[in-house]
Design a protein around this motif. Structure first.
Motif, PDB file in Angstrom:
ATOM      1  N   LYS A 118       0.842  -1.197   0.000  1.00  0.00           N
ATOM      2  CA  LYS A 118       0.000   0.000   0.000  1.00  0.00           C
ATOM      3  C   LYS A 118       0.888   1.261   0.000  1.00  0.00           C
ATOM      4  N   PRO A 119       0.532   2.269  -0.792  1.00  0.00           N
ATOM      5  CA  PRO A 119      -0.720   2.434  -1.520  1.00  0.00           C
ATOM      6  C   PRO A 119      -0.700   1.919  -2.946  1.00  0.00           C
ATOM      7  N   ALA A 120       0.395   1.299  -3.407  1.00  0.00           N
ATOM      8  CA  ALA A 120       0.470   0.799  -4.777  1.00  0.00           C
ATOM      9  C   ALA A 120       0.144  -0.683  -4.793  1.00  0.00           C
ATOM     10  N   PRO A 121      -0.787  -1.135  -5.612  1.00  0.00           N
ATOM     11  CA  PRO A 121      -1.110  -2.566  -5.652  1.00  0.00           C
ATOM     12  C   PRO A 121       0.032  -3.375  -6.235  1.00  0.00           C
ATOM     13  N   SER A 122       0.147  -4.626  -5.783  1.00  0.00           N
ATOM     14  CA  SER A 122       1.271  -5.481  -6.155  1.00  0.00           C
ATOM     15  C   SER A 122       0.768  -6.762  -6.810  1.00  0.00           C
ATOM     16  N   LEU A 123       1.205  -7.011  -8.053  1.00  0.00           N
ATOM     17  CA  LEU A 123       0.849  -8.223  -8.799  1.00  0.00           C
ATOM     18  C   LEU A 123       1.917  -9.272  -8.570  1.00  0.00           C
ATOM     19  N   LYS A 124       1.521 -10.454  -8.124  1.00  0.00           N
ATOM     20  CA  LYS A 124       2.472 -11.530  -7.809  1.00  0.00           C
ATOM     21  C   LYS A 124       2.536 -12.553  -8.942  1.00  0.00           C
ATOM     22  N   LEU A 125       3.756 -12.846  -9.413  1.00  0.00           N
ATOM     23  CA  LEU A 125       3.970 -13.749 -10.540  1.00  0.00           C
ATOM     24  C   LEU A 125       4.784 -14.953 -10.077  1.00  0.00           C
ATOM     25  N   ALA A 126       4.238 -16.166 -10.257  1.00  0.00           N
ATOM     26  CA  ALA A 126       4.952 -17.389  -9.886  1.00  0.00           C
ATOM     27  C   ALA A 126       5.858 -17.825 -11.025  1.00  0.00           C
ATOM     28  N   THR A 127       7.093 -18.203 -10.683  1.00  0.00           N
ATOM     29  CA  THR A 127       8.027 -18.662 -11.709  1.00  0.00           C
ATOM     30  C   THR A 127       7.799 -20.109 -12.096  1.00  0.00           C
ATOM     31  N   ASN A 128       7.089 -20.868 -11.245  1.00  0.00           N
ATOM     32  CA  ASN A 128       6.879 -22.279 -11.513  1.00  0.00           C
ATOM     33  C   ASN A 128       5.488 -22.698 -11.063  1.00  0.00           C
ATOM     34  N   SER A 129       4.941 -23.703 -11.728  1.00  0.00           N
ATOM     35  CA  SER A 129       3.564 -24.126 -11.455  1.00  0.00           C
ATOM     36  C   SER A 129       3.419 -24.801 -10.104  1.00  0.00           C
ATOM     37  N   ASP A 130       4.487 -25.411  -9.599  1.00  0.00           N
ATOM     38  CA  ASP A 130       4.395 -26.040  -8.273  1.00  0.00           C
ATOM     39  C   ASP A 130       4.088 -24.994  -7.214  1.00  0.00           C
ATOM     40  N   LEU A 131       4.750 -23.833  -7.288  1.00  0.00           N
ATOM     41  CA  LEU A 131       4.455 -22.744  -6.347  1.00  0.00           C
ATOM     42  C   LEU A 131       3.004 -22.298  -6.499  1.00  0.00           C
ATOM     43  N   HIS A 132       2.544 -22.156  -7.720  1.00  0.00           N
ATOM     44  CA  HIS A 132       1.163 -21.728  -7.957  1.00  0.00           C
ATOM     45  C   HIS A 132       0.173 -22.708  -7.346  1.00  0.00           C
ATOM     46  N   ARG A 133       0.496 -23.996  -7.411  1.00  0.00           N
ATOM     47  CA  ARG A 133      -0.393 -25.010  -6.817  1.00  0.00           C
ATOM     48  C   ARG A 133      -0.331 -24.972  -5.294  1.00  0.00           C
ATOM     49  N   ARG A 134       0.850 -24.685  -4.727  1.00  0.00           N
ATOM     50  CA  ARG A 134       1.010 -24.691  -3.267  1.00  0.00           C
ATOM     51  C   ARG A 134       0.456 -23.434  -2.612  1.00  0.00           C
TER      52      ARG A 134
ATOM     53  N   VAL B  81      -9.172  -3.593 -10.091  1.00  0.00           N
ATOM     54  CA  VAL B  81      -9.345  -5.001  -9.733  1.00  0.00           C
ATOM     55  C   VAL B  81      -8.307  -5.359  -8.666  1.00  0.00           C
ATOM     56  N   PRO B  82      -8.730  -5.874  -7.502  1.00  0.00           N
ATOM     57  CA  PRO B  82      -7.766  -6.132  -6.424  1.00  0.00           C
ATOM     58  C   PRO B  82      -6.815  -7.280  -6.753  1.00  0.00           C
ATOM     59  N   SER B  83      -5.568  -7.119  -6.342  1.00  0.00           N
ATOM     60  CA  SER B  83      -4.580  -8.188  -6.464  1.00  0.00           C
ATOM     61  C   SER B  83      -4.766  -9.182  -5.329  1.00  0.00           C
ATOM     62  N   ALA B  84      -4.042 -10.295  -5.385  1.00  0.00           N
ATOM     63  CA  ALA B  84      -4.147 -11.315  -4.332  1.00  0.00           C
ATOM     64  C   ALA B  84      -3.808 -10.725  -2.969  1.00  0.00           C
ATOM     65  N   SER B  85      -2.734  -9.941  -2.887  1.00  0.00           N
ATOM     66  CA  SER B  85      -2.352  -9.387  -1.585  1.00  0.00           C
ATOM     67  C   SER B  85      -3.394  -8.394  -1.088  1.00  0.00           C
ATOM     68  N   GLU B  86      -4.046  -7.677  -2.002  1.00  0.00           N
ATOM     69  CA  GLU B  86      -5.103  -6.748  -1.589  1.00  0.00           C
ATOM     70  C   GLU B  86      -6.330  -7.497  -1.075  1.00  0.00           C
TER      71      GLU B  86
ATOM     72  N   ALA C  38      -3.095  -8.088 -17.156  1.00  0.00           N
ATOM     73  CA  ALA C  38      -3.360  -8.191 -15.714  1.00  0.00           C
ATOM     74  C   ALA C  38      -2.980  -6.905 -14.997  1.00  0.00           C
ATOM     75  N   LEU C  39      -1.900  -6.265 -15.433  1.00  0.00           N
ATOM     76  CA  LEU C  39      -1.488  -4.995 -14.837  1.00  0.00           C
ATOM     77  C   LEU C  39      -2.516  -3.903 -15.122  1.00  0.00           C
ATOM     78  N   ILE C  40      -3.051  -3.871 -16.340  1.00  0.00           N
ATOM     79  CA  ILE C  40      -4.067  -2.866 -16.668  1.00  0.00           C
ATOM     80  C   ILE C  40      -5.323  -3.099 -15.837  1.00  0.00           C
ATOM     81  N   GLU C  41      -5.715  -4.352 -15.664  1.00  0.00           N
ATOM     82  CA  GLU C  41      -6.875  -4.661 -14.816  1.00  0.00           C
ATOM     83  C   GLU C  41      -6.634  -4.199 -13.385  1.00  0.00           C
ATOM     84  N   MET C  42      -5.445  -4.483 -12.859  1.00  0.00           N
ATOM     85  CA  MET C  42      -5.132  -4.077 -11.490  1.00  0.00           C
ATOM     86  C   MET C  42      -5.127  -2.556 -11.374  1.00  0.00           C
TER      87      MET C  42
END
Length: 502
Positions: A426-442, A479-484, A471-475
């Motif tokens: 805050k106050p800037a929204p943060s978009l989180k990007l996973a480098t690998n699918s295992d992290l995304h699943r966990r 549109v709220p990010s995961a952390s938001e 996704a950045l334009i939506e945020m």
């Protein structure tokens, strides 16, 4: 991921390949027999190396062998280390790529009285010193949840507290950097109004900070000692905040050009996949933003060490390249003065994820900057002087680096992670990007975009870059990010304050 594609060679001249899934002894990879178990993300030697021989990845030396390494061996910290000197470095990108012709786009942003455009609509409490932090948090805590319903369209009240502001010279480098950072937040377009809150006797005087905030449209100031104590200040501060909330509630979103976006680029909890999936994909998105006239900010100076040649090759003018060299030299001397080196940077998590040296980490990290021309190099928290790709000097510590980027004017943050991060900003929204699918699943609730499908499903870097761009334009549009969605971001304000605390 198909069984046939289980490793990655990043360049024909490399003498290691990256395991995309664990290798077992006896398997064959590029005609080489795997000799030891190798975890996913780690490196396999494809030819014999003697002590002192370079380990080459990304077509650059990332380490030297410290023991005999046979083809098929696991290459990591047990048998490889930083070279004594960097030697020649290869710039794979070369000169900056030409900007892509684009059709103008808009997003629903909030235009402030001074013409700048916000992506969020907060009210802030900015503290001069740690001694006013508790009062600031008490004020902000009054406006959470149901209490905020009176002010529709307001994203919240944020208390920006820190550990500094006193026991330092009144005109020291530390005070100047802290004041520049605090003023950068006070004038940030994502704040509709700000209360500056001091104690009353600190080195970072309230009057000097207010002077640094000249031009901020809706600014209130007070200190605890003059206002009559903690409870009196909480009451008075709450009245000031409600005045600012009334102003903030009048904000509306209107179509605004993408040129008003400023994106801070961050990577944290990196792994060996960061430099081959999320970071280059974010770089592709960054290039699209620059093509639309926006600004992107690359930072974390110790984490471009050994890869700075890739940025210098794209410098818009010689003095920009020289300024980058100056910052690398400063950090090298700074680390040495404390008995360390820039190779102290890879964390335990980075090493567990397959990163052996800072050179390997830097070559992957710099990919976030895409291929646009490097227009400027600025100090920590210095206001952005131009659009396009800008490098802001900062430590490699993610919250500290992101704090400087927001103070410089970033109204969006994009944060790549391989090990997992829950960073909010805050106050800037943060978009989180996973480098690998295992992290995304966990950690699905903490990730906004999965870049693991670049390796698992063959998605191109360009296509993933376009997905991140959208996704950045939506945020930016609200549109709220995961952390938001989790309500994160109040505790991540971490100014860098160089100098002596006395």
């Amino acid at each position: 991921m198909s069984e046939a594609v289980r490793h990655l060679r990043l360049h024909a001249s490399d003498n290691v390949v990256v395991a995309l899934s664990p290798f077992a002894p006896g398997e064959m990879v590029e005609g080489v027999t795997v000799r030891t178990a190798i975890p996913a993300g780690h490196k396999l030697a494809t030819r014999d190396l003697s002590p002192g021989d370079p380990v080459v990845k990304y077509a650059n030396t990332i380490a030297v062998a410290t023991a005999p390494i046979a083809a098929g061996d696991h290459v990591h910290v047990h048998n490889a280390a930083m070279p004594g000197a960097l030697g020649p470095r290869r710039a794979l990108v070369g000169a900056a790529a030409a900007r892509e012709a684009v059709t103008p786009r808009t997003f629903p942003g909030i235009r402030r009285p001074d013409g700048r455009v916000a992506t969020r609509n907060f009210v802030g409490v900015v503290t001069t010193v740690n001694c006013s932090a508790t009062v600031a948090r008490a004020i902000a805590d009054r406006y959470r949840g149901e209490a905020l319903r009176r002010w529709p369209g307001v994203d919240g009240v944020v208390a920006l507290t820190h550990a500094y502001g006193c026991a330092m010279g009144r005109d020291s480098e530390g005070i100047r950097t802290l004041r520049r950072t605090l003023a950068g937040y006070a004038r940030h377009p994502n704040f509709a109004g700000v209360l500056l809150l001091g104690l009353g006797c600190e080195s970072n005087e309230l009057s000097a900070l207010a002077q640094a905030c000249q031009g901020v449209a809706h600014l209130r100031t007070m200190d605890v000692q003059s206002t009559g104590g903690t409870l009196e200040t909480i009451a008075a501060g709450s009245r000031a905040i409600e005045e600012l909330l009334d102003i903030a509630a009048g904000a509306v979103r209107t179509p605004e050009p993408l040129s008003h976006l400023a994106l801070g680029l961050q990577c944290g909890g990196s792994d060996a996949f960061s430099g081959v999936t999320a970071n280059p994909a974010l770089g592709a998105a960054a290039d699209l933003l620059v093509a639309h006239g926006a600004t992107v900010i690359l930072s974390e100076t110790p984490e471009i060490y050994g890869a700075e040649h890739l940025l210098k090759a794209r410098a818009a003018k010689p003095e920009v390249a020289d300024a980058l060299d100056d910052r690398i030299a400063w950090w090298t001397a700074h680390a040495a003065a404390d008995g360390g080196s820039l190779n102290d940077n890879p964390s335990a998590g980075n090493i567990a994820g397959g990163i052996t040296t800072i050179l390997e980490k830097s070559l992957g990290a710099v990919a976030k900057g895409g291929s646009s021309p490097l227009e400027a190099v600025i100090e920590y928290a210095q206001p952005l002087p131009t659009r396009g790709l800008v490098f802001m000097d900062s430590p490699g510590y993610d919250p500290m680096s992101a704090t400087g980027q927001v103070a410089s004017g970033a109204n969006l943050i994009a944060f790549t992670t391989g090990r997992g991060s829950t960073f909010g900003c805050k106050p800037a929204p943060s978009l989180k990007l996973a480098t690998n699918s295992d992290l995304h699943r966990r950690m699905p609730g903490d990730i906004d975009v999965n870049c693991g499908d670049i390796l698992e499903a063959g998605v191109s870097i360009a296509d993933k870059g376009r997905e991140i761009f959208e996704a950045l334009i939506e945020m930016a549009s609200g549109v709220p990010s995961a952390s938001e969605r989790h309500g994160f971001g109040d505790a991540e304000f971490t100014p860098w304050v160089p100098g002596v605390i006395t």
